[in-house]
Design a protein around this motif. Sequence first.
Motif, PDB file in Angstrom:
ATOM      1  N   LEU A 169       0.840  -1.204   0.000  1.00  0.00           N
ATOM      2  CA  LEU A 169       0.000   0.000   0.000  1.00  0.00           C
ATOM      3  C   LEU A 169       0.873   1.252   0.000  1.00  0.00           C
ATOM      4  O   LEU A 169       0.619   2.206  -0.753  1.00  0.00           O
ATOM      5  CB  LEU A 169      -0.914  -0.007   1.232  1.00  0.00           C
ATOM      6  CG  LEU A 169      -1.694   1.290   1.479  1.00  0.00           C
ATOM      7  CD1 LEU A 169      -2.742   1.503   0.395  1.00  0.00           C
ATOM      8  CD2 LEU A 169      -2.364   1.295   2.848  1.00  0.00           C
ATOM      9  N   ASP A 176      -4.195  -1.740  -3.936  1.00  0.00           N
ATOM     10  CA  ASP A 176      -4.743  -3.056  -4.259  1.00  0.00           C
ATOM     11  C   ASP A 176      -5.740  -3.424  -3.154  1.00  0.00           C
ATOM     12  O   ASP A 176      -5.391  -4.051  -2.159  1.00  0.00           O
ATOM     13  CB  ASP A 176      -3.594  -4.067  -4.323  1.00  0.00           C
ATOM     14  CG  ASP A 176      -4.064  -5.435  -4.775  1.00  0.00           C
ATOM     15  OD1 ASP A 176      -5.285  -5.685  -4.726  1.00  0.00           O
ATOM     16  OD2 ASP A 176      -3.220  -6.244  -5.170  1.00  0.00           O
ATOM     17  N   THR A 177      -6.983  -3.005  -3.348  1.00  0.00           N
ATOM     18  CA  THR A 177      -7.959  -3.166  -2.258  1.00  0.00           C
ATOM     19  C   THR A 177      -8.252  -4.637  -1.975  1.00  0.00           C
ATOM     20  O   THR A 177      -8.512  -5.003  -0.832  1.00  0.00           O
ATOM     21  CB  THR A 177      -9.271  -2.433  -2.589  1.00  0.00           C
ATOM     22  OG1 THR A 177      -9.653  -2.797  -3.908  1.00  0.00           O
ATOM     23  CG2 THR A 177      -9.121  -0.942  -2.492  1.00  0.00           C
ATOM     24  N   SER A 233      -7.917  -6.148   1.724  1.00  0.00           N
ATOM     25  CA  SER A 233      -9.014  -6.731   2.494  1.00  0.00           C
ATOM     26  C   SER A 233      -8.716  -8.187   2.831  1.00  0.00           C
ATOM     27  O   SER A 233      -9.104  -8.674   3.887  1.00  0.00           O
ATOM     28  CB  SER A 233     -10.349  -6.585   1.759  1.00  0.00           C
ATOM     29  OG  SER A 233     -10.338  -7.357   0.601  1.00  0.00           O
ATOM     30  N   ALA A 267     -12.449   0.239   8.720  1.00  0.00           N
ATOM     31  CA  ALA A 267     -12.022  -0.618   7.603  1.00  0.00           C
ATOM     32  C   ALA A 267     -12.549  -2.042   7.788  1.00  0.00           C
ATOM     33  O   ALA A 267     -13.061  -2.651   6.844  1.00  0.00           O
ATOM     34  CB  ALA A 267     -10.493  -0.621   7.503  1.00  0.00           C
ATOM     35  N   THR A 300     -15.282  -3.886   5.399  1.00  0.00           N
ATOM     36  CA  THR A 300     -14.892  -5.097   4.665  1.00  0.00           C
ATOM     37  C   THR A 300     -15.806  -6.264   5.001  1.00  0.00           C
ATOM     38  O   THR A 300     -16.180  -7.044   4.131  1.00  0.00           O
ATOM     39  CB  THR A 300     -13.439  -5.477   5.022  1.00  0.00           C
ATOM     40  OG1 THR A 300     -12.613  -4.336   4.793  1.00  0.00           O
ATOM     41  CG2 THR A 300     -12.938  -6.625   4.175  1.00  0.00           C
TER      42      THR A 300
END
Lengths: 509, 174
Positions: A83, A94-95, A99, A274, A278
Amino acid sequence: MRELTTDPAAPQAADRQTRDPRTPATAEPHPPLRAWRGLDLAIGMALLVGVLLRVLLFGQVAHTRFSGDEVAYVDGAKALSNLLRDLVSLHGPDTAELSRDLIGSGWFMPGMTLLLTPIYLVAPHAGPEVTRAWLGLLALAIYLLAIADVRRTLGRWWALGLALVPGLVPMWLLFGYTAYGDLVAGLVATVLITRMIAVLRRCAGGFPPRLRDGALLGFLAIATVYLRSSSTPLVCGVGAVGLLALLWSGRRALPPLLLAGGLFLAVLAPWSVAASATLHARVITTTSVPMALANSFGDRTQVCYGMCDPGSTIWFSPLRYAREVSRATGVSEVTVLGQMSAFARRDVTPHSYAQDVIANWHRYIDEPSAFLFKLHPPGEKDRGVQQSITSWTQRVFTPMVWLAAAGLLIVTRRSRRAQLLSVLVKIGLFGLLLQPFVHLAGSRYWTTAAPLAALSAMLAIWSVGSWVRGRLHRADRGPVEEPSRLLTLAQGVLAAVGVAAVVVIQALA
Amino acid sequence: MTVIARLRRRWYLPLAALVVVLLLIGSRAGRAEPTGSYRPLLPADAIASGCYPLPTGMRIDFPYQVRSDGDVDGPHGRHRRLVLQYDEIDAATAQRRITAALRRAGLPARAATVTAYPRVPSDALVRGEIVLTLPSVARAGAHSSAHVPDPAQCDDPFSTKRFPPDWPPSTSYA
């Protein structure tokens, strides 16, 4: 030895030079300089031996691959380093990777992950030896900070205690090379407690806490939770004791306390938000409690409304099932896990619960060196080395447990500092020892409690020593710093709660 | 003021410089490769994967998860035993819908046994279990007409729910 028998509230001379001039002075005469130097020398020697032991023990784990929960922390650090790379090079993050590897199933807060990120930022393909060396250095640095703060706040005698135990306990040192957050969380919690003692002592002396005290306490509190979210009860307990500042300093204590709480929440929020986004559920710290309860106290053959899939673990099999139900119904897996847990615990009785707590307690405490089955060089086990680690650890561990238990029963009136230490150590240890009441315990959890257990053990030794010395030298008796009735009462209540918990569990089982 | 004293006052400057250096090194060092092993990808649903399809015409129109699948020997010879759980609907609705699904495939209602789980709260998602007795079916391969989006899933027992008999139960704590 002089510090044991004189009042611990007497700040050291060296202390006075560097510390805030508003620190209340006490009427205690200084112990002879020579005794101090002797103690400092002893602390230095113990630390040196500890460092040598650490170096020797590094060979045991240098090439040991990460396993179990360590993998989750390492994966999180790798994702976080990516990240940072993306942010620097102005790419979109790069989500999917974040996650999956940083949030994962919401089981672990990313404290160790943050500590590991610099390594994977600089060396993305770093092997276990580099990462473990980094972890060892971090554990050593945080340990030295804790020793320094204990010496500054409580005195040399107490610092020497920590330098010996857990500082020379081989298994505890070995855990310093692992990525589990337990050990570091215990050290940060110790600093949180010593800082709280320093702040509250100043409050009692008429000096309200400063904003930067509040900021530091808030930071230490949230750092402890990030490193090991199971220490949340400890942090809440210490926070509650912090409210004494309002009692002793009035409204002037409010801004620092608000700052501490605000900082705590502000640092907690990014993780909570977050993880909640998610996993599509409200997650504050972690998601693991429902399944921990089910596996500890429920019927494991009913967790998936029947048996879970074979060929996996009591953690991953229920989770996969919850994700399958979530896929079928569109409801968050976190909600599903809660329902599964409730179903598996339908037949829990006070008797079965108490028996499981006792079993958990044994898992917590019986085999402090059990992790040697993982922590050895790959492919080989040197029986001699393993045996000496086990026997030396056990030799110190057993007396420490008994003395720490004795310390939990101590009610001291000797000084406000001793009282604050006694109250906070009791709250801290009870907060950590809630673990066997809610969660399957493991043989690495003791590493969190070890520094506080050592302080509790020291408290027992110190109290008995003071009492004996008071008997021998009448002039030396009695409190020097005004003790607090409230703190005496609090110690009594806490000791009684501890005894009551043991009695109730034993009676129910 | 000495250099040390100046650094003490502005401790954040060397720290910030260090962070910048680390970021610059890091951005040129290539990407790290996390394993993702603590969050495995969710295997395909046993029926949706197409590996062991339902009898032609049979379609399940309520939320379910397959718990086990495989061929067993019964009084009337070898047959497929498919166990699934139904979610969010009561036993009567589950019975009605599974009967309709069986009928669409030309199978009798007695091919399904519906059992509601006892003592589940009213807001529970998982409500009960259906045991289906179906004709045995071969694994869909390259020659079959069934559509298999991802053939790799057919080798994953966590997807097919056809577990090797020697897999130990996931109930022990090391």
